[in-house]
Design a protein around this motif. Structure first.
Motif, PDB file in Angstrom:
ATOM      1  N   LEU A  94       8.948   5.137  15.141  1.00 26.13           N
ATOM      2  CA  LEU A  94      10.096   4.656  14.474  1.00 26.13           C
ATOM      3  C   LEU A  94       9.749   4.824  12.919  1.00 26.13           C
ATOM      4  N   ALA A  95       8.464   5.281  12.507  1.00 23.49           N
ATOM      5  CA  ALA A  95       8.083   5.274  11.231  1.00 23.49           C
ATOM      6  C   ALA A  95       8.765   6.193  10.408  1.00 23.49           C
ATOM      7  N   ALA A  96       9.412   7.057  10.834  1.00 24.30           N
ATOM      8  CA  ALA A  96      10.238   8.271  10.062  1.00 24.30           C
ATOM      9  C   ALA A  96      11.274   7.165   9.298  1.00 24.30           C
ATOM     10  N   ALA A  97      11.570   6.179   9.739  1.00 24.13           N
ATOM     11  CA  ALA A  97      13.032   5.456   9.130  1.00 24.13           C
ATOM     12  C   ALA A  97      12.318   4.350   8.062  1.00 24.13           C
ATOM     13  N   PHE A  98      11.122   4.099   7.890  1.00 22.63           N
ATOM     14  CA  PHE A  98      10.578   3.220   6.986  1.00 22.63           C
ATOM     15  C   PHE A  98      10.340   3.998   5.760  1.00 22.63           C
ATOM     16  N   ARG A  99      11.497   4.070   5.153  1.00 23.35           N
ATOM     17  CA  ARG A  99      11.333   5.115   3.824  1.00 23.35           C
ATOM     18  C   ARG A  99      11.274   3.885   2.644  1.00 23.35           C
ATOM     19  N   THR A 100      10.231   3.712   2.274  1.00 22.64           N
ATOM     20  CA  THR A 100       9.988   2.900   1.169  1.00 22.64           C
ATOM     21  C   THR A 100      10.164   3.289  -0.059  1.00 22.64           C
ATOM     22  N   PHE A 331      16.502  -2.960  -2.550  1.00 21.08           N
ATOM     23  CA  PHE A 331      15.110  -3.709  -2.574  1.00 21.08           C
ATOM     24  C   PHE A 331      14.544  -4.378  -1.563  1.00 21.08           C
ATOM     25  N   ILE A 332      15.461  -5.121  -0.611  1.00 25.71           N
ATOM     26  CA  ILE A 332      15.231  -5.628   0.447  1.00 25.71           C
ATOM     27  C   ILE A 332      14.845  -4.798   1.436  1.00 25.71           C
ATOM     28  N   LEU A 333      15.525  -3.662   1.691  1.00 27.01           N
ATOM     29  CA  LEU A 333      14.984  -2.550   2.484  1.00 27.01           C
ATOM     30  C   LEU A 333      13.542  -2.036   2.255  1.00 27.01           C
ATOM     31  N   GLY A 339       6.300  -3.715   4.646  1.00 24.47           N
ATOM     32  CA  GLY A 339       5.698  -4.589   5.554  1.00 24.47           C
ATOM     33  C   GLY A 339       5.623  -3.916   6.867  1.00 24.47           C
ATOM     34  N   LEU A 340       6.542  -3.086   7.086  1.00 28.39           N
ATOM     35  CA  LEU A 340       6.402  -2.070   8.451  1.00 28.39           C
ATOM     36  C   LEU A 340       5.337  -1.258   8.452  1.00 28.39           C
ATOM     37  N   GLU A 341       5.308  -0.536   7.177  1.00 27.78           N
ATOM     38  CA  GLU A 341       4.511   0.683   6.984  1.00 27.78           C
ATOM     39  C   GLU A 341       3.007   0.207   6.904  1.00 27.78           C
ATOM     40  N   LEU A 342       2.554  -0.937   6.326  1.00 28.33           N
ATOM     41  CA  LEU A 342       1.331  -1.363   6.191  1.00 28.33           C
ATOM     42  C   LEU A 342       0.485  -1.278   7.321  1.00 28.33           C
ATOM     43  N   ARG A 343      -0.675  -0.509   7.024  1.00 29.42           N
ATOM     44  CA  ARG A 343      -1.647  -0.058   8.254  1.00 29.42           C
ATOM     45  C   ARG A 343      -2.931  -0.710   7.809  1.00 29.42           C
ATOM     46  N   VAL A 344      -3.260  -1.760   8.552  1.00 31.87           N
ATOM     47  CA  VAL A 344      -4.489  -2.430   8.319  1.00 31.87           C
ATOM     48  C   VAL A 344      -5.700  -1.538   8.157  1.00 31.87           C
ATOM     49  N   LYS A 345      -5.534  -0.468   9.222  1.00 35.55           N
ATOM     50  CA  LYS A 345      -6.705   0.093   9.420  1.00 35.55           C
ATOM     51  C   LYS A 345      -7.014   1.083   7.868  1.00 35.55           C
ATOM     52  N   ALA A 346      -5.764   1.451   7.468  1.00 36.40           N
ATOM     53  CA  ALA A 346      -5.995   2.336   5.899  1.00 36.40           C
ATOM     54  C   ALA A 346      -6.522   1.149   4.957  1.00 36.40           C
ATOM     55  N   LEU A 347      -6.151   0.156   5.038  1.00 34.93           N
ATOM     56  CA  LEU A 347      -6.639  -0.868   4.116  1.00 34.93           C
ATOM     57  C   LEU A 347      -8.320  -1.087   4.453  1.00 34.93           C
ATOM     58  N   ARG A 348      -8.656  -1.390   5.461  1.00 37.42           N
ATOM     59  CA  ARG A 348     -10.244  -1.280   5.869  1.00 37.42           C
ATOM     60  C   ARG A 348     -10.891  -0.131   5.452  1.00 37.42           C
ATOM     61  N   ALA A 349     -10.246   0.825   5.736  1.00 34.10           N
ATOM     62  CA  ALA A 349     -10.824   2.295   5.067  1.00 34.10           C
ATOM     63  C   ALA A 349     -11.170   2.204   3.877  1.00 34.10           C
TER      64      ALA A 349
END
Length: 382
Positions: A94-100, A331-333, A339-349
């Motif tokens: 679904l990630a292709a739709a998360f167009r921050t 802005f809400i979108l 929130g949907l795109e946040l990747r915990v692994k990336a933050l840890r890396a």
């Protein structure tokens, strides 16, 4: 040999590798499903923003719930949706739709319609001075600290722009200027949100504790909180007068996104990424790397100001209110998508160093912002 068998062989007669169905990019149906999820969470965000204050009225939660605006609900719902999608192994599909980036760029352009340039020029000279002081000093301090902590130059540029100007929007401008990696932009945006949300409540509390005047309070809030929505929320807590001035200060900083983007584009094009044996990029390269949505923001500001002057407030404000409603929607979108795109692994890396840099820069911004606001807006009458 059949046609199907022939297509499975390369020119040397060896079997040609066939694409793995598991690695193929998701189709349009998954993108549509992802977009529907974003819209659904955005609608739920709006529903909560409008109804939670009423639900909590008369309880001990009323004081907290009333000033909370859509960024809190949007990000919380996005993070909740993120966890569910990861657990169901659906996030990548679904990630292709998360167009921050797209959502926020559109929102920033619409934001320009509410920035009255004549008001900034005629009634907010101290705000302009403060914006210049904060942007230059905080940007340079963050860049220096990032270098001391050994951060990549592109990440340094994103963090410096985000903390010194206007959060995610500035980070996006910087990302376009320096050609940062998508992961770096996502990480910078995550840090902006992590630090901005507590500030909605902490800064108004410090305003009361320090006994600041509405003018100084508004200038401090507008100059320090990284997102426009969070500025509005904190300004509301601090009072109507503080909110008015906070909005002007933040709008002034927003208008300077383009200046910083041009400077970063030139610096990275001519110094950071230039090889000794290579010719420097020309004006065309600078234009290609410049974030075009910044021009949209400035154009919308000019159009909104001229339009309001021509038709008057009675006719013009309802029209601009439509642009403001659309800005809020995008802005809400955007915040749901963050929130949907946040990747915990990336933050840890990424480790602790970017967090430390952003934290130190935020403290520096608070101190310099309070000092400049206290000097420039002392005795200022709203």
């Amino acid at each position: 040999m059949s046609t199907a068998d022939a297509t499975a062989l390369d020119t040397a007669g060896a079997p040609r590798p066939q694409p793995d169905p598991e690695t193929r990019p998701p189709g349009a149906a998954w993108t549509v499903a992802g977009l529907l999820l974003v819209v659904l969470l955005a609608a739920l965000t709006r529903f909560l923003e409008l109804n939670v204050p009423g639900w909590t009225e008369g309880t001990f939660l009323a004081r907290i719930a009333k000033p909370v605006e859509f960024p809190v609900y949007a990000i919380a719902l996005g993070l909740l949706g993120n966890a569910v999608l990861v657990a169901a192994n659906l996030k990548d599909k679904l990630a292709a739709a998360f167009r921050t980036e797209l959502f926020i760029k559109t929102g920033v352009v619409l934001l320009g319609a509410s920035v009255n340039l004549s008001l900034i020029v005629t009634a907010a000279a101290p705000a302009i001075v403060q914006a210049l002081v904060l942007i230059s000093s905080v940007f340079l301090f963050t860049w220096w600290v990032g270098g001391r902590f050994g951060l990549d130059d592109k990440l340094r540029a994103l963090l410096s722009s985000a903390v010194s100007i206007c959060g995610v929007s500035a980070a996006i401008s910087a990302a376009g200027a320096v050609q940062a990696k998508r992961e770096q932009l996502a990480y910078a945006a995550s840090l902006v949100i992590v630090f901005a949300l507590p500030s909605i409540f902490v800064l108004p509390w410090l305003v009361d504790l320090l006994g600041l005047s509405p003018a100084v309070a508004g200038a401090w809030i507008g100059g320090n909180i990284d997102t426009t929505a969070a500025v509005a929320a904190a300004g509301t807590l601090a009072g109507e007068d503080a909110l008015a001035l906070a909005t002007i200060v933040k709008a002034t900083q927003n208008a300077l996104i383009g200046v910083v983007a041009i400077a970063l584009t030139a610096y990275f094009a001519f110094k950071v990424e230039r090889r000794p044996d290579a010719r420097g990029p020309g004006a065309g390269e600078l234009w290609r790397r410049f974030p075009k949505f910044v021009l949209g923001f400035l154009a919308a500001s000019v159009i909104g100001t001229v339009y309001l002057a021509q038709v008057g407030s009675d006719v013009g404000k309802p029209v601009l209110a439509v642009a403001n409603d659309l800005r809020t929607l995008f802005f809400i979108l955007a915040f749901v998508s963050i929130g949907l795109e946040l990747r915990v692994k990336a933050l840890r890396a990424a480790g602790w160093r970017p967090v430390a840099v952003f934290g130190l820069a935020t403290v520096f911004n608070l101190v310099v912002g309070l000092a400049s606001a206290s000097v420039l807006f002392a005795g200022f009458e709203l």
